[in-house]
Scaffold this motif. Structure first.
Motif, short mmCIF file in Angstrom:
data_model
loop_
_atom_site.label_atom_id
_atom_site.label_comp_id
_atom_site.label_asym_id
_atom_site.label_seq_id
_atom_site.Cartn_x
_atom_site.Cartn_y
_atom_site.Cartn_z
N GLU A 47 0.73 -1.06 0.02
CA GLU A 47 0.07 0.02 0.00
C GLU A 47 0.65 1.12 0.25
OE1 GLU A 47 -3.79 0.27 2.18
OE2 GLU A 47 -3.12 -1.55 3.25
N LEU A 48 2.10 1.15 0.91
CA LEU A 48 2.75 2.55 0.92
C LEU A 48 3.68 2.55 -0.38
CD1 LEU A 48 4.32 1.76 4.67
CD2 LEU A 48 2.46 3.36 3.74
N ALA A 49 3.75 1.65 -0.96
CA ALA A 49 4.49 1.72 -2.50
C ALA A 49 3.65 1.97 -3.48
CB ALA A 49 5.48 0.59 -2.66
N ASP A 50 2.49 2.12 -3.41
CA ASP A 50 1.31 2.18 -4.52
C ASP A 50 1.87 3.28 -5.45
OD1 ASP A 50 -0.92 1.98 -6.23
OD2 ASP A 50 -2.11 3.07 -4.83
N GLY A 51 1.74 3.12 -6.68
CA GLY A 51 2.15 4.03 -7.83
C GLY A 51 3.82 4.16 -7.93
N GLY A 52 4.56 3.35 -7.01
CA GLY A 52 5.92 3.52 -6.91
C GLY A 52 6.72 2.14 -7.14
#
Length: 297
Positions: A47-52
């Motif tokens: 979730e924290l890395a979403d888009g990355g």
């Protein structure tokens, strides 16, 4: 640096440093009350890395059960938090790293073949340090500057002999071992130039410390121990080199144990020290307890 994810989150997880029972929660998050100690909802690394980008370091240490769940999210880009029923969707680029031979791990049944193929879209192989000798002086100088800065000293230069010895060493522990050798050398060198005798290239031995004119004679001849050599410099007071070296050694060993979740053999390998010597150091430094892994994030 050039992708559309360059300004997005870059999240790192060391799969070897987190207990298998906790890694699932670290990756996927959990709901409040899903297990003992889950006092509130927590977002996972996906979730924290979403888009990355999410870097899964030492992925070969992941349990088979968690490998299956990872395969699903790579295929479907969706998952549920531990203890939850809501399906979450993310867009994450995954990079996996390991020091092991993954095809061999697949053949041995320790790593899922389907996950291996899923991760093998693009493969980058980093040769061992001994096959990149041209990089060794650059890395050594960088580590020397970092170590000197940490100790509040002016970094010494590397003598031609030291550079040659470093470049010709086989480095079974690769870059971690090189950094360990430079850290120890930076702790014992008292000159403006770091020479071969300052280097502990045999990890089972301590580096030689040159005798000074001010050192007190000892019963062992013209060699003086670290404490005697350091305390002889009364004109420039500083902690005894023996104490300084002991603190540095203790820190390196604790870091290695935390990075390997207390696994002594892996920790010894990580810092390039024979296991027998490593266990002796644990006893000498009073580190027989099994340290907890470092928290991630």
């Amino acid at each position: 640096q050039h992708s559309r994810r360059a300004d997005k989150p870059f999240i790192k997880v060391n799969c070897a440093a987190i207990a298998a029972t906790l890694l699932e929660s670290e990756l996927f998050g959990h709901e409040k009350g899903s297990f003992t100690g889950a006092v509130q909802q927590r977002k996972g690394r996906f979730e924290l890395a979403d888009g990355g980008t999410l870097l899964l370091d030492e992925i070969s240490e992941m349990s088979p059960e968690l490998q299956a769940k990872l395969l699903r999210i790579l295929q479907e880009q969706s998952f549920e938090r531990v203890g939850g029923s809501t399906t979450l969707h993310v867009d994450v680029r995954v990079i996996a790293a390991t020091h092991r031979d993954l095809p061999a791990e697949v053949r041995a049944g320790r790593f899922r073949q389907d996950l291996f193929f899923r991760l093998s879209a693009a493969r980058l192989t980093l040769p061992p340090l001994r096959e990149r000798p041209v990089e060794i002086p650059i890395l050594a100088r960088t580590f020397l500057q970092l170590a000197a800065k940490k100790m509040g000293r002016t970094p010494p230069t590397l003598s031609p002999g030291a550079i040659q010895a470093l470049s010709q060493h086989p480095w079974p522990g690769n870059i971690r071992q090189l950094k360990n050798v430079i850290d120890f050398a930076a702790a014992v060198v008292s000159d403006r130039e770091l020479k071969v005798h300052h280097l502990a290239l045999d990890q089972g031995q301590m580096p030689d410390v040159p005798t000074t004119d001010k050192a007190e004679p000892t019963s062992r001849g013209d060699r003086c121990d670290l404490g005697a050599a350091a305390t002889s410099h009364r004109d420039t007071p500083r902690p005894a080199l023996a104490d300084e070296l002991r603190k540095l050694e203790r820190t390196r060993i604790i870091d290695a144990l935390q990075a390997t979740a207390g696994h002594q053999a892996r920790a010894a390998e990580l810092i390039g020290m024979p296991l027998r010597t490593f266990k002796l150091k644990l006893k000498q430094l009073g580190l027989n307890a099994r340290p907890r892994p470092k928290p991630v994030g």
